[in-house]
Design an enzyme around this catalytic site. Structure first.
Site, PDB file in Angstrom:
ATOM      1  N   ASP A  84      -4.973 -10.701 -15.449  1.00 49.21           N
ATOM      2  CA  ASP A  84      -6.064 -11.648 -15.279  1.00 49.21           C
ATOM      3  C   ASP A  84      -7.164 -11.315 -16.276  1.00 49.21           C
ATOM      4  OD1 ASP A  84      -7.150 -13.857 -13.734  1.00 49.21           O
ATOM      5  OD2 ASP A  84      -6.048 -13.014 -12.043  1.00 49.21           O
ATOM      6  N   ASP A 100      -9.157 -16.660 -16.227  1.00 44.20           N
ATOM      7  CA  ASP A 100      -9.929 -17.155 -15.091  1.00 44.20           C
ATOM      8  C   ASP A 100     -11.019 -18.123 -15.554  1.00 44.20           C
ATOM      9  OD1 ASP A 100     -10.572 -16.749 -12.149  1.00 44.20           O
ATOM     10  OD2 ASP A 100     -12.499 -16.169 -13.038  1.00 44.20           O
ATOM     11  N   ASP A 150      -1.788  -1.301  -3.822  1.00 41.62           N
ATOM     12  CA  ASP A 150      -2.104  -0.565  -5.036  1.00 41.62           C
ATOM     13  C   ASP A 150      -0.969  -0.665  -6.058  1.00 41.62           C
ATOM     14  OD1 ASP A 150      -0.178   1.332  -4.031  1.00 41.62           O
ATOM     15  OD2 ASP A 150      -1.786   2.228  -2.825  1.00 41.62           O
ATOM     16  N   HIS A 201      -3.936 -17.304  -5.032  1.00 40.83           N
ATOM     17  CA  HIS A 201      -4.870 -16.511  -4.232  1.00 40.83           C
ATOM     18  C   HIS A 201      -6.095 -17.300  -3.787  1.00 40.83           C
ATOM     19  CE1 HIS A 201      -6.405 -16.479  -8.303  1.00 40.83           C
ATOM     20  NE2 HIS A 201      -7.582 -16.087  -7.847  1.00 40.83           N
ATOM     21  N   ASP A 202      -6.314 -18.494  -4.360  1.00 40.69           N
ATOM     22  CA  ASP A 202      -7.462 -19.326  -3.999  1.00 40.69           C
ATOM     23  C   ASP A 202      -7.078 -20.516  -3.128  1.00 40.69           C
ATOM     24  OD1 ASP A 202      -9.452 -17.886  -5.305  1.00 40.69           O
ATOM     25  OD2 ASP A 202      -9.155 -18.942  -7.203  1.00 40.69           O
ATOM     26  N   GLU A 204      -6.986 -21.147 -16.403  1.00 39.23           N
ATOM     27  CA  GLU A 204      -7.428 -21.820 -15.178  1.00 39.23           C
ATOM     28  C   GLU A 204      -8.529 -22.801 -15.568  1.00 39.23           C
ATOM     29  OE1 GLU A 204      -9.124 -20.736 -10.732  1.00 39.23           O
ATOM     30  OE2 GLU A 204      -9.885 -19.632 -12.466  1.00 39.23           O
ATOM     31  N   ASP A 218       0.844  -1.195   0.000  1.00 41.54           N
ATOM     32  CA  ASP A 218       0.000   0.000   0.000  1.00 41.54           C
ATOM     33  C   ASP A 218       0.880   1.246   0.000  1.00 41.54           C
ATOM     34  OD1 ASP A 218      -1.917   1.949   0.415  1.00 41.54           O
ATOM     35  OD2 ASP A 218      -2.140   1.499   2.553  1.00 41.54           O
ATOM     36  N   ASN A 252      -0.378   4.509  -0.213  1.00 42.39           N
ATOM     37  CA  ASN A 252      -1.031   5.757   0.222  1.00 42.39           C
ATOM     38  C   ASN A 252      -1.730   5.674   1.575  1.00 42.39           C
ATOM     39  OD1 ASN A 252      -3.220   4.191  -0.429  1.00 42.39           O
ATOM     40  ND2 ASN A 252      -3.995   5.513  -2.060  1.00 42.39           N
ATOM     41  N   ASP A 254      -4.200   3.759   2.744  1.00 46.70           N
ATOM     42  CA  ASP A 254      -5.630   3.475   2.879  1.00 46.70           C
ATOM     43  C   ASP A 254      -5.905   2.026   3.273  1.00 46.70           C
ATOM     44  OD1 ASP A 254      -5.088   2.126   0.539  1.00 46.70           O
ATOM     45  OD2 ASP A 254      -6.629   3.131  -0.664  1.00 46.70           O
TER      46      ASP A 254
END
Length: 555
Positions: free
Chosen positions: A99, A200, A30, A329-330, A256, A22, A24, A26
């Site tokens: 992706d 995907d 990013d 990520h899964d 995928e 990150d 910034n 938040d």
């Protein structure tokens, strides 16, 4: 030997941008955060960066519900930021793949906003709409995120199909206008200069439009898999995509493909088929499944793992190209699932890297794997953020009567959020990921496991992975050599050879926390051999120590 290609000789690093860096404050990673860490990736030996979705999205499914394919979600930055990322990565000799999520869109995409307005809207047939039967859904298909795969829309009194969330309506790929819109969008990104796509759930795009009921196995809903996976027209559409788009650029593509068989994988990725370069298969990801599918706390069996990985190594040998991955990520963290993240975290993380990335195929590393990052082991449900996790908890505790404590144990083992906790950069507040409040909690072990501790430590997991990737870049045998499994019935050691011309490798990996004995094959005893890489500092010959990995090379 397989035909040489740049993507076969590359190492791919997957970034889940929400959790990477990150810039910034938040609490959300990013694009500018990614730019700041490009030198870290270059130093690791990364050739290609795969970025999970950063497109405009309401974030029902963390960006896999896209409302505008040609805009950047503001929390990730701007298109100017992306252009800067692409330029900077290219200047450093790294490629970027995006992706491609085109089985479905968000229900907030303009196509669907129009589609649901009326039955005669010009976008109506962009999605799959059906009348109900006897006051109920068109058939009994169950969504993979829980509940029915059909959502009733009061405006036109019809149902639309959503394999995933009800806010992710499936596109109708049988409509050539949809396909042409997708191809146009792909060309726009490729003309911008990206280097390929990870596609995907691409093997879901062709559905059986008879829409028969699925087998229910006693549950409320039927299995839609047989009628949506690897459908009748999927290869026709991918050939068309290749002819119209992919073949016109020097790029890489990886699909995928859930539940794909060897024979189907050959259709998707054989070099003479003109579809995709390679596919992700998930057979080894299902080895710890139980009575409720992925939701279990089972431990995999090594003999089964060897059987699956060997099958894919051998069956695709001269026909297709493999993908090599432990996590994404899964999936949960590799060292927690396949190694030992308690007593032998570092040594077993190195062993896992050796075992898989010495095989034939393109390595796909998920962020933090190179540090030996572990599962989150959250104590409470409210620490999770994943829609699939919440739906499974609700379904299995209320409808199937699973004890809540046991279900929490399942989540600690297999929830997707285990991979989505913030990248652990240093031992400062929030692991150096953000100066704000992170969107999901940082793993509590970040003071010990972080990049700052490892980059300059020659004995770290990071530098071990760095050496692995350097070897892949230096030795053709690791990329293109033939694979042969030894000791197929040994439930403690994974042993295999690689061979190319007169060169040979012997890879020995101990998947247990005890010392074992292994006598190397005669062909390696008769010749001068050297240790190419090992996760211990010395070689004790026939003694193979806990989670030891060593690779002998004969030149």
């Amino acid at each position: 030997m397989q035909k040489k290609s740049w993507y076969k000789e590359s190492v791919v690093y997957q970034i889940y941008p929400r959790s990477f860096m990150d810039s910034n404050g938040d609490g959300i990673g990013d694009i500018r955060g990614i730019i700041k860490k490009l030198d870290y990736l270059k130093n690791l030996g990364v050739d290609i960066i795969w970025i999970s979705p950063i497109y405009e999205s309401p974030n029902e499914d963390n960006g896999y519900d896209i409302s505008d394919y040609q805009n950047i979600l503001s929390e990730f930055g701007t298109m100017e930021d992306f252009d800067k990322l692409l330029e900077t990565a290219h200047d450093k000799g790294m490629k970027i793949i995006m992706d491609l999520v085109v089985n479905h869109t968000s229900d907030e995409h303009q196509w669907f906003v129009e589609s649901r307005k009326s039955k005669d809207n010009s976008y109506r047939d962009y999605y799959i709409w059906k009348d109900g039967k006897n006051g109920k859904e068109p058939n009994n298909w169950g969504s993979w995120f829980g509940g029915s795969a059909w959502q009733y829309d009061e405006n036109t009194e019809m149902y639309y199909l959503h394999i995933f969330s009800s806010k992710q309506p499936d596109l109708n790929w049988d409509n050539n206008k949809v396909r042409n819109e997708v191809y146009k969008m792909m060309k726009w990104w490729l003309d911008k200069g990206i280097d390929g796509f990870r596609m995907d759930v691409i093997n879901l795009i062709s559905k059986d439009h008879k829409f028969p009921d699925g087998k229910s196995n006693g549950g409320l809903y039927g299995d839609l898999g047989p009628y949506c996976l690897n459908g009748e027209h999927v290869h026709e559409y991918l050939k068309e995509m290749n002819e119209n788009v992919l073949s016109k650029y020097d790029i890489m593509t990886v699909g995928e493909t859930a539940d794909v068989t060897i024979e189907e994988a050959k259709k998707y990725s054989a070099c003479d088929r003109n579809e995709l370069d390679m596919v992700f298969q998930f057979e080894h990801m299902a080895l710890d499944s139980g009575d409720y599918g992925k939701w279990s706390n089972n431990r995999f069996n090594l003999i089964d793992l060897k059987k699956v990985l060997t099958k894919w190594q051998k069956e695709l040998e001269e026909k297709c190209w493999n993908t090599l991955f432990w996590s994404n990520h899964d999936q949960p963290r590799a060292v927690s699932r396949f190694g030992n993240d308690k007593d032998h975290r570092e040594i077993s993380a190195k062993m896992l890297g050796t075992c898989l990335y010495m095989m034939r195929g393109t390595p796909f590393i998920f962020q933090g794997e190179e540090l030996g990052m572990t599962n989150a082991y959250f104590d409470t449900l409210d620490e999770y953020r994943d829609l699939e996790t919440f739906n499974a908890y609700e379904d299995l505790t209320k409808k199937h009567g699973i004890d809540k404590e046991l279900m929490m144990d399942y989540l600690k083992h297999i929830s997707r959020d285990n991979a989505r906790t913030p990248m652990q950069w240093d031992d400062s507040t929030n692991a150096g990921f953000t100066t704000g409040t992170p969107w999901i909690s940082v793993n509590k072990n970040y003071p010990d496991i972080n990049a700052n501790n490892q980059v300059d430590d020659h004995g770290s997991v990071y530098n071990y992975y760095r050496k692995l990737f350097k070897l892949r870049h230096e030795h053709e045998i690791i990329v293109y050599g033939d694979y042969k499994l030894l000791e197929p019935d040994n439930n403690e050691l994974y042993v295999y050879t690689r061979s190319l011309n007169k060169n040979k490798l012997l890879v020995i990996c101990n998947f247990t926390q005890k010392s074992l004995t292994y006598e190397v094959p005669e062909e390696f005893r008769k010749v001068n051999k050297r240790i190419l890489i090992s996760n211990y500092h010395d070689d004790l010959g026939e003694e193979i120590r806990p989670y030891e990995a060593k690779v002998y090379m004969v030149d």
